[in-house]
Design a protein around this motif. Structure first.
Motif, PDB file in Angstrom:
ATOM      1  N   ALA A  81      -7.887  -1.972  13.484  1.00 16.66           N
ATOM      2  CA  ALA A  81      -8.378  -2.959  12.516  1.00 16.66           C
ATOM      3  C   ALA A  81      -7.590  -4.252  12.625  1.00 16.66           C
ATOM      4  N   GLU A 103      -5.812   5.524   3.436  1.00 16.37           N
ATOM      5  CA  GLU A 103      -6.161   4.974   4.741  1.00 16.37           C
ATOM      6  C   GLU A 103      -6.751   3.574   4.597  1.00 16.37           C
ATOM      7  N   GLU A 104      -7.564   3.362   3.556  1.00 18.24           N
ATOM      8  CA  GLU A 104      -8.124   2.027   3.322  1.00 18.24           C
ATOM      9  C   GLU A 104      -7.020   1.014   3.018  1.00 18.24           C
ATOM     10  N   GLY A 105      -5.980   1.472   2.355  1.00 13.15           N
ATOM     11  CA  GLY A 105      -4.851   0.592   2.071  1.00 13.15           C
ATOM     12  C   GLY A 105      -4.126   0.164   3.331  1.00 13.15           C
ATOM     13  N   GLU A 165      -6.310   3.902  13.346  1.00 16.16           N
ATOM     14  CA  GLU A 165      -7.389   3.082  12.798  1.00 16.16           C
ATOM     15  C   GLU A 165      -6.886   1.757  12.235  1.00 16.16           C
ATOM     16  N   SER A 166      -5.721   1.780  11.598  1.00 15.85           N
ATOM     17  CA  SER A 166      -5.188   0.536  11.050  1.00 15.85           C
ATOM     18  C   SER A 166      -4.763  -0.414  12.172  1.00 15.85           C
ATOM     19  N   PHE A 203      -2.744  -1.428  -2.886  1.00 13.99           N
ATOM     20  CA  PHE A 203      -3.774  -0.617  -2.236  1.00 13.99           C
ATOM     21  C   PHE A 203      -3.209   0.782  -1.997  1.00 13.99           C
ATOM     22  N   VAL A 232      -5.458  -0.133   6.270  1.00 14.51           N
ATOM     23  CA  VAL A 232      -6.330  -1.102   6.927  1.00 14.51           C
ATOM     24  C   VAL A 232      -6.230  -2.459   6.236  1.00 14.51           C
ATOM     25  N   GLU A 233      -6.143  -2.479   4.905  1.00 18.66           N
ATOM     26  CA  GLU A 233      -6.008  -3.746   4.174  1.00 18.66           C
ATOM     27  C   GLU A 233      -4.720  -4.478   4.559  1.00 18.66           C
ATOM     28  N   SER A 274       0.842  -1.196   0.000  1.00 21.18           N
ATOM     29  CA  SER A 274       0.000   0.000   0.000  1.00 21.18           C
ATOM     30  C   SER A 274       0.878   1.247   0.000  1.00 21.18           C
TER      31      SER A 274
END
Length: 379
Positions: A109, A79-81, A105-106, A76, A83-84, A55
């Protein structure tokens, strides 16, 4: 073979984690790497360690490197990356080596996904310690400290009864300006501040070491990691950085952890716990060191440390405000927009205006963080 993902693979802790992995290829495999904008180094890491998932900080950067990635690598971004990489894939442990509150957040998660955590991102516990530790207890994952000071305390407590602790002491090198008076700090430069006498660290953490903000964040982190009141957490200046921290017990016995100042030692211990492997670090010779010196911490000389401890004791969103104000102030100093001593002044001004929220949820923490950043940027 333990599968690992690293959040912040191109930073100081991330690259040193990969040094450890490279020394023990039979013990570790890299499942995922997440970086910000240093795509050249990330691509080099991908070619060497062949992660399955990668990511970067933005879609534009992802589009830029897509064709250069090894075949089969999932890509990725944003921020979504993060988390992935943290919660997806097959990694057993996530090393959170990001700098700043961006790692919160990551990390949450990853915990919810049942991943064990090697924690180098102290801001995660500073801003949301109550949420993170509750998630750790609920999921049963392991949260292992990577910071040298917290790793030292963790090692000193192995096999001990926590009820026997009289206090813990976090040692501090004093940073780049440990021998400067307050008056001498007026005209220091960015280059001066980045010349840490003992440790090789990233720019932001090196500045935090010079202001002693880093030690304040470590005190708050220690409160959550070891479930101790602030009255039992102490800070002592130790310029040689040989004793990384120590624990005093009720019978007046003290157990300390010593070693050369090399972050690869606590990183490796988190990766291999409870085992120990041969380390890439230089062995410590106390005879060559000669002597160890100590000084009481002066909270007048280092007001940022005092403000950090006061924020930790206040709880709620106060530590979030402290951390966000510092991140913005340090970034401004590194851009040469403000002088060094203005960092502390901005933190103080933010805390004076801050309206504390007790027991904040994640959304309230994010809102506080964003509002403080806007405020600190304009002061």
């Amino acid at each position: 073979m333990k599968k690992i993902s690293i959040l912040g693979s191109t930073g100081s802790i991330g690259t040193q984690t990969l040094d450890v992995v490279a020394m023990h290829p039979e013990d570790f495999a890299i499942d995922g790497l997440a970086a910000g904008s240093n795509t050249a180094l990330l691509l080099e890491q991908c070619r060497r360690f062949k992660p399955r998932r990668v990511s970067v900080g933005s879609k534009a950067l992802a589009d830029e490197i897509r064709s250069s990635l090894p075949d089969g690598t999932e890509l990725f971004y944003g921020e979504e990356g993060l988390v992935e990489i943290a919660a997806g894939g097959e990694a057993e442990m996530i090393v959170t080596a990001l700098v700043g509150s961006v790692g919160l957040e990551s990390t949450l998660a990853a915990i919810e996904a049942g991943r064990n955590i090697g924690l180098a991102n102290k801001e995660t516990l500073v801003t949301a310690g109550h949420l993170v530790m509750e998630a750790v207890r609920r999921t049963g994952v392991s949260l292992l400290p990577v910071d040298s000071e917290h790793s030292a305390i963790f090692q000193c407590l192995n096999g001990e009864n926590r009820r026997d602790i009289a206090g813990i002491t976090i040692t501090a090198s004093g940073g780049s300006f440990r021998d400067y008076s307050r008056a001498e700090l007026s005209n220091v430069t960015v280059e001066d501040a980045l010349r840490h006498p003992n440790w090789s660290m990233g720019a932001k953490i090196t500045i935090d070491s010079a202001t002693m903000v880093n030690k304040g964040l470590e005190v708050i982190e220690a409160r959550w990691l070891f479930d101790l009141p602030y009255e039992q957490i102490h800070v002592l200046l130790h310029p040689e950085s040989i004793i990384h921290s120590f624990v005093e017990f009720q019978d007046s016995s003290i157990i300390a952890q010593l070693g050369s100042p090399d972050m690869r030692v606590p990183i490796q211990y988190a990766l291999t716990y409870p085992q120990r492997l041969v380390s890439p670090a230089k062995s410590l010779s106390l005879a060559e060191t000669g002597r160890l010196t100590f000084r009481e911490m002066d909270l007048v000389r280092y007001p940022a440390l005092r403000m950090a401890i006061e924020s930790g004791k206040a709880g709620g969103t106060a530590p979030t405000a402290f951390n966000a104000a510092n991140e913005i102030a340090v970034a401004r100093f590194l851009r040469r927009e403000i002088p060094f001593l203005r960092i502390e002044e901005i933190i103080d001004e933010v805390l004076q205006r801050h309206q504390n929220t007790a027991s904040p949820d994640l959304q309230q923490i994010k809102e506080c963080d964003a509002a403080v950043r806007t405020l600190a940027a304009g002061l």
